[in-house]
Design a protein around this motif. Structure first.
Motif, PDB file in Angstrom:
ATOM      1  N   TYR A 157       0.846  -1.186   0.000  1.00 37.29           N
ATOM      2  CA  TYR A 157       0.000   0.000   0.000  1.00 37.29           C
ATOM      3  C   TYR A 157       0.882   1.236   0.000  1.00 37.29           C
ATOM      4  O   TYR A 157       1.820   1.349   0.784  1.00 37.29           O
ATOM      5  CB  TYR A 157      -0.919  -0.011   1.219  1.00 37.29           C
ATOM      6  CG  TYR A 157      -1.660   1.274   1.442  1.00 37.29           C
ATOM      7  CD1 TYR A 157      -2.630   1.697   0.551  1.00 37.29           C
ATOM      8  CD2 TYR A 157      -1.377   2.075   2.530  1.00 37.29           C
ATOM      9  CE1 TYR A 157      -3.317   2.889   0.750  1.00 37.29           C
ATOM     10  CE2 TYR A 157      -2.059   3.258   2.746  1.00 37.29           C
ATOM     11  CZ  TYR A 157      -3.016   3.657   1.850  1.00 37.29           C
ATOM     12  OH  TYR A 157      -3.683   4.833   2.047  1.00 37.29           O
ATOM     13  N   LEU A 158       0.573   2.200  -0.889  1.00 41.49           N
ATOM     14  CA  LEU A 158       1.336   3.439  -0.970  1.00 41.49           C
ATOM     15  C   LEU A 158       0.596   4.599  -0.327  1.00 41.49           C
ATOM     16  O   LEU A 158       1.051   5.160   0.659  1.00 41.49           O
ATOM     17  CB  LEU A 158       1.668   3.769  -2.434  1.00 41.49           C
ATOM     18  CG  LEU A 158       2.500   2.722  -3.179  1.00 41.49           C
ATOM     19  CD1 LEU A 158       2.640   3.098  -4.642  1.00 41.49           C
ATOM     20  CD2 LEU A 158       3.861   2.558  -2.518  1.00 41.49           C
ATOM     21  N   GLY A 208     -13.407  -2.134  -5.640  1.00 43.58           N
ATOM     22  CA  GLY A 208     -12.304  -2.980  -6.111  1.00 43.58           C
ATOM     23  C   GLY A 208     -11.505  -3.563  -4.960  1.00 43.58           C
ATOM     24  O   GLY A 208     -11.093  -4.726  -5.001  1.00 43.58           O
ATOM     25  N   LEU A 209     -11.272  -2.751  -3.929  1.00 45.00           N
ATOM     26  CA  LEU A 209     -10.550  -3.246  -2.749  1.00 45.00           C
ATOM     27  C   LEU A 209     -11.349  -4.325  -2.037  1.00 45.00           C
ATOM     28  O   LEU A 209     -10.795  -5.354  -1.638  1.00 45.00           O
ATOM     29  CB  LEU A 209     -10.285  -2.101  -1.773  1.00 45.00           C
ATOM     30  CG  LEU A 209      -9.038  -1.270  -1.998  1.00 45.00           C
ATOM     31  CD1 LEU A 209      -8.987  -0.126  -0.998  1.00 45.00           C
ATOM     32  CD2 LEU A 209      -7.796  -2.114  -1.889  1.00 45.00           C
ATOM     33  N   GLN A 210     -12.650  -4.094  -1.875  1.00 44.87           N
ATOM     34  CA  GLN A 210     -13.482  -5.095  -1.209  1.00 44.87           C
ATOM     35  C   GLN A 210     -13.459  -6.416  -1.967  1.00 44.87           C
ATOM     36  O   GLN A 210     -13.331  -7.491  -1.373  1.00 44.87           O
ATOM     37  CB  GLN A 210     -14.912  -4.578  -1.074  1.00 44.87           C
ATOM     38  CG  GLN A 210     -15.034  -3.434  -0.100  1.00 44.87           C
ATOM     39  CD  GLN A 210     -16.390  -2.749  -0.146  1.00 44.87           C
ATOM     40  OE1 GLN A 210     -17.028  -2.693  -1.197  1.00 44.87           O
ATOM     41  NE2 GLN A 210     -16.826  -2.221   0.980  1.00 44.87           N
ATOM     42  N   SER A 211     -13.548  -6.339  -3.269  1.00 45.95           N
ATOM     43  CA  SER A 211     -13.508  -7.540  -4.098  1.00 45.95           C
ATOM     44  C   SER A 211     -12.160  -8.247  -3.984  1.00 45.95           C
ATOM     45  O   SER A 211     -12.097  -9.474  -3.863  1.00 45.95           O
ATOM     46  CB  SER A 211     -13.789  -7.169  -5.556  1.00 45.95           C
ATOM     47  OG  SER A 211     -13.673  -8.287  -6.387  1.00 45.95           O
ATOM     48  N   ILE A 262     -10.026  -8.113  -1.486  1.00 43.89           N
ATOM     49  CA  ILE A 262      -9.899  -8.704  -0.146  1.00 43.89           C
ATOM     50  C   ILE A 262     -10.625 -10.048  -0.084  1.00 43.89           C
ATOM     51  O   ILE A 262     -10.085 -11.039   0.412  1.00 43.89           O
ATOM     52  CB  ILE A 262     -10.414  -7.737   0.936  1.00 43.89           C
ATOM     53  CG1 ILE A 262      -9.455  -6.555   1.072  1.00 43.89           C
ATOM     54  CG2 ILE A 262     -10.594  -8.452   2.272  1.00 43.89           C
ATOM     55  CD1 ILE A 262     -10.003  -5.397   1.879  1.00 43.89           C
ATOM     56  N   LEU A 263     -11.842 -10.092  -0.616  1.00 42.02           N
ATOM     57  CA  LEU A 263     -12.594 -11.350  -0.617  1.00 42.02           C
ATOM     58  C   LEU A 263     -11.877 -12.424  -1.427  1.00 42.02           C
ATOM     59  O   LEU A 263     -11.803 -13.585  -1.018  1.00 42.02           O
ATOM     60  CB  LEU A 263     -13.998 -11.126  -1.164  1.00 42.02           C
ATOM     61  CG  LEU A 263     -14.939 -10.325  -0.258  1.00 42.02           C
ATOM     62  CD1 LEU A 263     -16.254 -10.043  -0.983  1.00 42.02           C
ATOM     63  CD2 LEU A 263     -15.180 -11.047   1.052  1.00 42.02           C
ATOM     64  N   THR A 264     -11.343 -12.040  -2.575  1.00 41.41           N
ATOM     65  CA  THR A 264     -10.614 -12.996  -3.421  1.00 41.41           C
ATOM     66  C   THR A 264      -9.384 -13.524  -2.702  1.00 41.41           C
ATOM     67  O   THR A 264      -9.121 -14.742  -2.704  1.00 41.41           O
ATOM     68  CB  THR A 264     -10.207 -12.343  -4.757  1.00 41.41           C
ATOM     69  OG1 THR A 264     -11.385 -11.934  -5.448  1.00 41.41           O
ATOM     70  CG2 THR A 264      -9.406 -13.291  -5.631  1.00 41.41           C
ATOM     71  N   LEU A 265      -8.602 -12.635  -2.089  1.00 40.96           N
ATOM     72  CA  LEU A 265      -7.399 -13.064  -1.373  1.00 40.96           C
ATOM     73  C   LEU A 265      -7.745 -13.998  -0.225  1.00 40.96           C
ATOM     74  O   LEU A 265      -7.080 -15.023  -0.022  1.00 40.96           O
ATOM     75  CB  LEU A 265      -6.627 -11.846  -0.853  1.00 40.96           C
ATOM     76  CG  LEU A 265      -5.926 -11.008  -1.909  1.00 40.96           C
ATOM     77  CD1 LEU A 265      -5.407  -9.708  -1.301  1.00 40.96           C
ATOM     78  CD2 LEU A 265      -4.792 -11.790  -2.552  1.00 40.96           C
ATOM     79  N   GLU A 275      -6.581  -4.460   3.427  1.00 41.75           N
ATOM     80  CA  GLU A 275      -7.465  -4.102   4.533  1.00 41.75           C
ATOM     81  C   GLU A 275      -7.055  -2.769   5.152  1.00 41.75           C
ATOM     82  O   GLU A 275      -7.913  -1.959   5.521  1.00 41.75           O
ATOM     83  CB  GLU A 275      -7.473  -5.208   5.577  1.00 41.75           C
ATOM     84  CG  GLU A 275      -8.172  -6.462   5.082  1.00 41.75           C
ATOM     85  CD  GLU A 275      -8.096  -7.610   6.060  1.00 41.75           C
ATOM     86  OE1 GLU A 275      -8.130  -7.365   7.285  1.00 41.75           O
ATOM     87  OE2 GLU A 275      -7.998  -8.760   5.609  1.00 41.75           O
ATOM     88  N   LEU A 276      -5.754  -2.521   5.250  1.00 41.83           N
ATOM     89  CA  LEU A 276      -5.261  -1.235   5.741  1.00 41.83           C
ATOM     90  C   LEU A 276      -5.741  -0.105   4.831  1.00 41.83           C
ATOM     91  O   LEU A 276      -6.247   0.915   5.301  1.00 41.83           O
ATOM     92  CB  LEU A 276      -3.731  -1.249   5.803  1.00 41.83           C
ATOM     93  CG  LEU A 276      -3.050   0.086   6.071  1.00 41.83           C
ATOM     94  CD1 LEU A 276      -3.379   0.588   7.469  1.00 41.83           C
ATOM     95  CD2 LEU A 276      -1.553  -0.048   5.885  1.00 41.83           C
ATOM     96  N   ALA A 277      -5.588  -0.291   3.535  1.00 39.32           N
ATOM     97  CA  ALA A 277      -6.014   0.731   2.579  1.00 39.32           C
ATOM     98  C   ALA A 277      -7.517   0.968   2.664  1.00 39.32           C
ATOM     99  O   ALA A 277      -7.976   2.114   2.639  1.00 39.32           O
ATOM    100  CB  ALA A 277      -5.630   0.320   1.164  1.00 39.32           C
ATOM    101  N   LEU A 278      -8.299  -0.100   2.777  1.00 41.93           N
ATOM    102  CA  LEU A 278      -9.752   0.031   2.860  1.00 41.93           C
ATOM    103  C   LEU A 278     -10.163   0.778   4.125  1.00 41.93           C
ATOM    104  O   LEU A 278     -11.045   1.642   4.071  1.00 41.93           O
ATOM    105  CB  LEU A 278     -10.420  -1.345   2.802  1.00 41.93           C
ATOM    106  CG  LEU A 278     -11.942  -1.347   2.837  1.00 41.93           C
ATOM    107  CD1 LEU A 278     -12.522  -0.557   1.666  1.00 41.93           C
ATOM    108  CD2 LEU A 278     -12.466  -2.776   2.832  1.00 41.93           C
ATOM    109  N   SER A 279      -9.519   0.488   5.246  1.00 45.56           N
ATOM    110  CA  SER A 279      -9.880   1.185   6.486  1.00 45.56           C
ATOM    111  C   SER A 279      -9.517   2.663   6.397  1.00 45.56           C
ATOM    112  O   SER A 279     -10.282   3.521   6.842  1.00 45.56           O
ATOM    113  CB  SER A 279      -9.223   0.528   7.698  1.00 45.56           C
ATOM    114  OG  SER A 279      -7.825   0.694   7.677  1.00 45.56           O
ATOM    115  N   ARG A 280      -8.390   2.982   5.794  1.00 43.67           N
ATOM    116  CA  ARG A 280      -8.014   4.393   5.631  1.00 43.67           C
ATOM    117  C   ARG A 280      -8.937   5.099   4.655  1.00 43.67           C
ATOM    118  O   ARG A 280      -9.300   6.259   4.841  1.00 43.67           O
ATOM    119  CB  ARG A 280      -6.567   4.505   5.173  1.00 43.67           C
ATOM    120  CG  ARG A 280      -5.591   4.135   6.266  1.00 43.67           C
ATOM    121  CD  ARG A 280      -4.172   4.362   5.875  1.00 43.67           C
ATOM    122  NE  ARG A 280      -3.296   4.028   6.987  1.00 43.67           N
ATOM    123  CZ  ARG A 280      -1.995   3.986   6.898  1.00 43.67           C
ATOM    124  NH1 ARG A 280      -1.384   4.283   5.757  1.00 43.67           N
ATOM    125  NH2 ARG A 280      -1.256   3.674   7.947  1.00 43.67           N
TER     126      ARG A 280
END
Length: 77
Positions: free
Chosen positions: A13-14, A41-44, A46-49, A60-65
């Protein structure tokens, strides 16, 4: 660094960017490339991973931020 389970390069994550017409996107670096993801896209991803048994910590860090930043932005009516 590669992911233990899949052997794929891990994404780092940048930062978040606000792109006109797109809203907030999260930037990641992976294998010398920069990839951008919106919230959906992030939610998708995360589910795939998780389904693959891979680590989703950076996503998950990026999504929370992103969620925190979106909740603090004033909404236009």
């Amino acid at each position: 660094m590669t992911c233990m389970f899949s052997g794929k390069p891990r994404m780092k994550y940048l930062e978040l960017y606000s792109i006109p017409g797109e809203g907030l996107v999260a930037a990641f670096e992976s294998g010398g490339e920069t990839l951008l993801f919106d919230k959906q896209g992030l939610q998708s991803r995360i589910l795939t991973l998780r389904h693959q048994g891979d680590d989703s910590t950076e996503e998950e860090l990026a999504l929370s931020r992103m969620t925190a930043a979106m909740s603090s932005q004033p909404q236009l009516l």
